[in-house]
Design a protein around this motif. Structure first.
Motif, PDB file in Angstrom:
ATOM      1  N   ILE A 265      -7.850   3.552  -4.432  1.00 44.84           N
ATOM      2  CA  ILE A 265      -6.753   3.347  -3.492  1.00 44.84           C
ATOM      3  C   ILE A 265      -5.924   2.189  -4.020  1.00 44.84           C
ATOM      4  N   VAL A 266      -4.652   2.460  -4.252  1.00 43.05           N
ATOM      5  CA  VAL A 266      -3.793   1.515  -4.972  1.00 43.05           C
ATOM      6  C   VAL A 266      -2.500   1.319  -4.213  1.00 43.05           C
ATOM      7  N   ARG A 267      -2.042   0.068  -4.156  1.00 38.65           N
ATOM      8  CA  ARG A 267      -0.724  -0.223  -3.600  1.00 38.65           C
ATOM      9  C   ARG A 267       0.257  -0.424  -4.741  1.00 38.65           C
ATOM     10  N   ILE A 268       1.329   0.351  -4.739  1.00 38.85           N
ATOM     11  CA  ILE A 268       2.352   0.289  -5.784  1.00 38.85           C
ATOM     12  C   ILE A 268       3.623  -0.277  -5.157  1.00 38.85           C
ATOM     13  N   THR A 269       4.157  -1.338  -5.753  1.00 43.76           N
ATOM     14  CA  THR A 269       5.333  -2.010  -5.216  1.00 43.76           C
ATOM     15  C   THR A 269       6.456  -1.985  -6.238  1.00 43.76           C
ATOM     16  N   ILE A 293      -0.600  10.305  -0.834  1.00 44.70           N
ATOM     17  CA  ILE A 293       0.057   9.110  -0.306  1.00 44.70           C
ATOM     18  C   ILE A 293      -0.492   8.822   1.088  1.00 44.70           C
ATOM     19  N   LEU A 294      -1.143   7.666   1.243  1.00 43.69           N
ATOM     20  CA  LEU A 294      -1.722   7.267   2.525  1.00 43.69           C
ATOM     21  C   LEU A 294      -0.692   6.564   3.407  1.00 43.69           C
ATOM     22  N   GLN A 295       0.226   5.851   2.753  1.00 49.17           N
ATOM     23  CA  GLN A 295       1.262   5.142   3.500  1.00 49.17           C
ATOM     24  C   GLN A 295       2.426   4.869   2.563  1.00 49.17           C
ATOM     25  N   GLY A 296       3.643   4.966   3.075  1.00 52.65           N
ATOM     26  CA  GLY A 296       4.804   4.694   2.242  1.00 52.65           C
ATOM     27  C   GLY A 296       5.909   4.031   3.018  1.00 52.65           C
ATOM     28  N   THR A 297       6.606   3.122   2.349  1.00 53.40           N
ATOM     29  CA  THR A 297       7.720   2.413   2.957  1.00 53.40           C
ATOM     30  C   THR A 297       8.859   2.309   1.967  1.00 53.40           C
ATOM     31  N   THR A 310       1.027   3.250  -0.748  1.00 53.56           N
ATOM     32  CA  THR A 310      -0.415   3.139  -0.861  1.00 53.56           C
ATOM     33  C   THR A 310      -0.937   4.541  -1.174  1.00 53.56           C
ATOM     34  N   VAL A 311      -1.561   4.673  -2.335  1.00 54.69           N
ATOM     35  CA  VAL A 311      -1.890   5.976  -2.898  1.00 54.69           C
ATOM     36  C   VAL A 311      -3.380   6.046  -3.213  1.00 54.69           C
ATOM     37  N   GLN A 312      -4.002   7.202  -2.916  1.00 51.59           N
ATOM     38  CA  GLN A 312      -5.368   7.451  -3.340  1.00 51.59           C
ATOM     39  C   GLN A 312      -5.328   8.461  -4.484  1.00 51.59           C
TER      40      GLN A 312
END
Length: 337
Positions: A265-269, A293-297, A310-312
Motif C-alpha cells: 500500500i503506497v501513497r503517491i504524491t 486505488i484505495l483513495q485519491g485526491t 493511495t494505491v494497493q
C-alpha cells in the motif's frame, strides 16, 4: 515584514507562573500569507496578539516592517499599530453604529478629515462587496457580511500587515470559502502581508503560502504549505492533515495490509501540471503491475495543483519495485504505508 526573535510569554496565575510561549522565532516575508495552525490552548492566539503587542512578550523581540515594536514607547507603538490591521473571530463590531460608521471609526480616531473618510469608506465597502449595506447595522447582517465589515475596518488606515485571529471559525463552510477568497484577492490586489491563525487545515491549504504548526507553545514544524501538508513530520501536523485526507476506511486498509504482511500500500504524491497526467496508468502498463486505488485526491493548495493517490499494488515484489522506481524517476514522491 514580520520577524519574531525568541518570543516567550508567561502569565502569572495567583503565585504560579504559567508559560504560554517558549522561544518562538518566525519570519514572514512581505506579501506572504502565513498561517499558524494549532489546537485550542496551543498558544496561537497569544502568539498573534504578541505581534501587535496587544499581549506584550515576556522576553524576545518583535519587528514589523523593520521597526522593533517591543522597544517603542506607548505613543510610538500607537502610531506603528496603524500599519497593522486585525480581524477577529467574533467580529468586534460596534452594534450601535452603521456599517459605514464601523469602517470609519479607526479613521476618525486617526484624525482623518471628514471628506477623506467618506471617500475611503466608499472604496473599502466596494472592495469587500458591501457598498449596498453602508446604512445597515451589524444586527441586520449575516456572519459573513459582519466579517467583511471587520476586514474593511482593518484596512481603513492602509496597513502593511493584516492579522487574522480565527477569522473564519464562527462561519459555515460556504461563507468561510467566500471570506478566504476575499482575503486572497486583497493579498493580490494590495500586496498585503497576511498572518492568520486557525485550527482548520482547510484554511491553511486554501490560501497560505507557508505554515507553522504550534503545539504546547512551541513551533514544531514550519515550511511551505505544499511540503508540510504533503510530507508531515510531527504527530500534531499529521493530525491536522488527517482532517482533510485519510478516511477511516483507508486506515483500516493499511492496518489490514500490515497485519497480513503485505507492504504494497503506497501513497503517491505529485505537484504541478503532472497532476492531470495519466502517469500511474502509463507506468503500470509498462511494468505489468495490477493495482487498486484505495483513495485519491486532486485539489489545489492556493495556486498549486496537487494529487495524492493511495494505491494497493498486486503482482510480484520485483514488478512492484520496478513500478515504484519508475514513479520516483519521474519525480513523484512515493511512500510505502
Amino acid at each position: 515584514m514580520i520577524r519574531l526573535n525568541e518570543i516567550t510569554k508567561t502569565y502569572t496565575v495567583g503565585k504560579k507562573a504559567v508559560p504560554a510561549l517558549h522561544g518562538i522565532s518566525l519570519t514572514v516575508a512581505q506579501g506572504e500569507i502565513f498561517g499558524v495552525i494549532g489546537h485550542s490552548g496551543a498558544g496561537k492566539s497569544t502568539l498573534i496578539r504578541c505581534i501587535n503587542l496587544l499581549e506584550r512578550p515576556t522576553t524576545g523581540k518583535v519587528h514589523v516592517d523593520g521597526v522593533e515594536l517591543s522597544a517603542l514607547s506607548d505613543k510610538q507603538l500607537q502610531e506603528e499599530r496603524r500599519k497593522i490591521g486585525m480581524i477577529f473571530q467574533h467580529f468586534n463590531l460596534l452594534s450601535s453604529a452603521t456599517v459605514a460608521k464601523n469602517v470609519a471609526f479607526p479613521l476618525e480616531l486617526a484624525g482623518v478629515p471628514k471628506e477623506a473618510i467618506g471617500q475611503r469608506v466608499k472604496e473599502l465597502l466596494e472592495l469587500v462587496g458591501l457598498e449596498e449595506h453602508a446604512s445597515k447595522y451589524p444586527a441586520q447582517l449575516s456572519g459573513g457580511q459582519k466579517q467583511r465589515v471587520g476586514i474593511a475596518r482593518a484596512l481603513a488606515n492602509n496597513p502593511k500587515v493584516l492579522l487574522c485571529d480565527e477569522a473564519t471559525s464562527a462561519l459555515d463552510p460556504q461563507t468561510t470559502n467566500s471570506i478566504l477568497a476575499l482575503l486572497s484577492d486583497i493579498n493580490r490586489k494590495l500586496g498585503l502581508t497576511i498572518m492568520l491563525i486557525t485550527h482548520e487545515m482547510h484554511v491553511i491549504r486554501t490560501i497560505c503560502d507557508k505554515v507553522a504548526v504550534i503545539d504546547g507553545g512551541r513551533i514544531v514544524e514550519e515550511g511551505p504549505v505544499t511540503e508540510v501538508f504533503l510530507k508531515p513530520q510531527h504527530a500534531t501536523t499529521r493530525e491536522f492533515v488527517e482532517q482533510v485526507s485519510d478516511s477511516q476506511e483507508l486506515k483500516e486498509a493499511i492496518r489490514h495490509g500490515k497485519a497480513s504482511g503485505q507492504h504494497r500500500i503506497v501513497r503517491i504524491t505529485y505537484l504541478g501540471e503532472t497532476t492531470y497526467e495519466p502517469v500511474l496508468y502509463e507506468v503500470t502498463r509498462q511494468t505489468g503491475t495490477p493495482f487498486a486505488i484505495l483513495q485519491g485526491t486532486i485539489s489545489r493548495m492556493k495556486d498549486t495543483p496537487y494529487g495524492q493517490l493511495t494505491v494497493q499494488f498486486g503482482g510480484s515484489e520485483a514488478d512492484v519495485a520496478r513500478t515504484l522506481d519508475s514513479l520516483k524517476d519521474r519525480g513523484f514522491d512515493v511512500e510505502v504505508l
